[in-house]
Design a protein around this motif. Structure first.
Motif, PDB file in Angstrom:
ATOM      1  N   LEU A 189       0.797  -1.370   0.117  1.00  0.00           N
ATOM      2  CA  LEU A 189      -0.148  -0.141   0.100  1.00  0.00           C
ATOM      3  C   LEU A 189       0.891   1.168  -0.116  1.00  0.00           C
ATOM      4  O   LEU A 189       1.570   1.635   0.912  1.00  0.00           O
ATOM      5  CB  LEU A 189      -0.990   0.049   1.260  1.00  0.00           C
ATOM      6  N   THR A 190       0.896   2.099  -1.057  1.00  0.00           N
ATOM      7  CA  THR A 190       1.758   3.313  -1.481  1.00  0.00           C
ATOM      8  C   THR A 190       0.511   4.330  -0.914  1.00  0.00           C
ATOM      9  O   THR A 190      -0.217   4.668  -1.626  1.00  0.00           O
ATOM     10  CB  THR A 190       2.309   3.323  -2.627  1.00  0.00           C
ATOM     11  N   GLU A 191       1.132   5.360  -0.196  1.00  0.00           N
ATOM     12  CA  GLU A 191       0.398   6.603   0.136  1.00  0.00           C
ATOM     13  C   GLU A 191       1.248   7.864  -0.064  1.00  0.00           C
ATOM     14  O   GLU A 191       2.310   7.686   0.565  1.00  0.00           O
ATOM     15  CB  GLU A 191      -0.473   6.542   1.407  1.00  0.00           C
ATOM     16  N   MET A 192       0.891   8.969  -0.456  1.00  0.00           N
ATOM     17  CA  MET A 192       1.637   9.810  -0.970  1.00  0.00           C
ATOM     18  C   MET A 192       0.820  11.327  -0.507  1.00  0.00           C
ATOM     19  O   MET A 192      -0.268  11.278  -0.575  1.00  0.00           O
ATOM     20  CB  MET A 192       1.942   9.907  -2.309  1.00  0.00           C
ATOM     21  N   ALA A 193       1.716  12.154  -0.041  1.00  0.00           N
ATOM     22  CA  ALA A 193       1.195  13.601   0.164  1.00  0.00           C
ATOM     23  C   ALA A 193       2.038  14.660  -0.712  1.00  0.00           C
ATOM     24  O   ALA A 193       3.386  14.370  -0.529  1.00  0.00           O
ATOM     25  CB  ALA A 193       1.034  13.742   1.623  1.00  0.00           C
TER      26      ALA A 193
END
Length: 326
Positions: A189-193
């Motif tokens: 799971l890749t999450e980016m801001a």
């Protein structure tokens, strides 16, 4: 102070270090040394004591201990900051909530997750002491549009590590799952801001069923573990270190020139979907296509029944096998 004691014991692993030497080295009393040793033993470190010899550190069983992993990553940029929890809601959530003050390359591990998540908000079973529940905090100076490619870098790193350590025929179910014998052992799971032209952080979460022997009802039909497939327990620390080293090499190679060639070669070689008919799920719609290839950007090239080809981006859809999970 306990970290300094561990450093001294790690530097002499397998050999006794006297209380007198630790006392002089650390500038504390021998009683204080003994108290710190007792706390370390309670935390799971296998430290033995002997009269007139002192203290000796032996390899711990399967508990994830930060100093042991750090010693195996000495000289590497990934994992210079390593945080290990006994229990946490989610390593990804911790990474996102604390990204501002965590350094680039920080690794977060936990023995269990109480609220592990997969793609599209699905729950991820993360029982204590059985798997690898890990997140990596990245702060690359690359365009935000490139950030999603860290998912496939992680998939390549994990797949290669599993194959090298176990010899199992691990395959990549594009874009973010690793399967063995048609069942899922790993999800990413890749999450980016970030802002329009800048990435603030990327958190890449990796969940691997390593030594699980059973699964909750509802996922037992599609999930498996490395221990189940390999037939014996796997050293979680060794697998963690292999994954981190693989990821570091592939990631740094990529961000230096934004070239995904090395990663795509691994993803193609170990693809679970190329040449197969799959079900593409977009919202409530489903359709059957054949996977033709994975292009140089890591996107899926599929062919419909009328021979028309199109490119599928990972953020748009989910895929399944035509008649099952894969």
């Amino acid at each position: 102070m306990r970290n300094k004691i561990l450093e001294a014991l790690y530097a002499n692993k397998g050999n006794y270090v006297s209380g007198e030497i630790l006392k002089e080295k650390l500038g504390i009393s021998r009683t204080a040394v003994w108290k710190h040793i007792k706390i370390l033993q309670d935390q799971g470190y296998n430290i033995q004591t002997a009269p007139r010899k002192g203290y000796v550190l032996f390899e711990a069983d399967d508990k994830l201990l930060s100093k042991e992993i750090e010693s195996l990553l000495w000289g590497h940029t990934m994992g210079r900051e390593l945080i290990v929890f006994d229990s946490i809601d989610s390593t990804n959530t911790y990474g996102k909530n604390n990204a501002d003050h965590l350094m680039d390359g920080t690794i977060i591990l936990s023995e269990e997750q109480l609220a592990g998540r997969g793609r599209r908000g699905k729950d991820w079973s993360s029982p204590k002491g059985t798997g690898i529940w890990m997140s990596m905090v990245l702060k690359p100076d690359i365009p935000p549009t490139e950030g999603v490619k860290t998912t496939q870098i992680a998939a390549a790193a994990v797949c290669k590590a599993i194959r090298d350590l176990t010899g199992l025929d691990a395959l990549i179910k594009w874009p973010n799952d690793i399967v063995v014998n048609g069942r899922k052992v790993c999800g990413i799971l890749t999450e980016m801001a970030g802002q329009l032209n800048k990435i603030d952080y990327i958190v890449v979460g990796i969940g691997i069923n390593v030594n699980n022997t059973e699964f909750p009802e509802g996922i037992s039909a599609v999930a498996t573990s490395l221990q189940i497939e390999y037939g014996k327990k796997i050293d979680r620390k060794e697998l963690i270190v292999r994954i981190i080293k693989n990821f570091e090499a592939l990631y740094h190679s990529y961000i230096e020139n934004l070239n995904l060639t090395e990663v795509v070669a691994i993803v193609r070689d170990y693809s679970a979907v190329i040449g197969k008919e799959i079900k593409v799920i977009h919202g409530t719609s489903e359709r059957i296509v054949t996977v033709h290839d994975i292009d140089e950007e890591g996107f899926l090239i599929v062919e419909s029944g009328d021979g028309k080809r199109e490119v599928i981006f990972s953020g748009e859809v989910s895929i399944r096998g035509k008649n099952g999970y894969i």
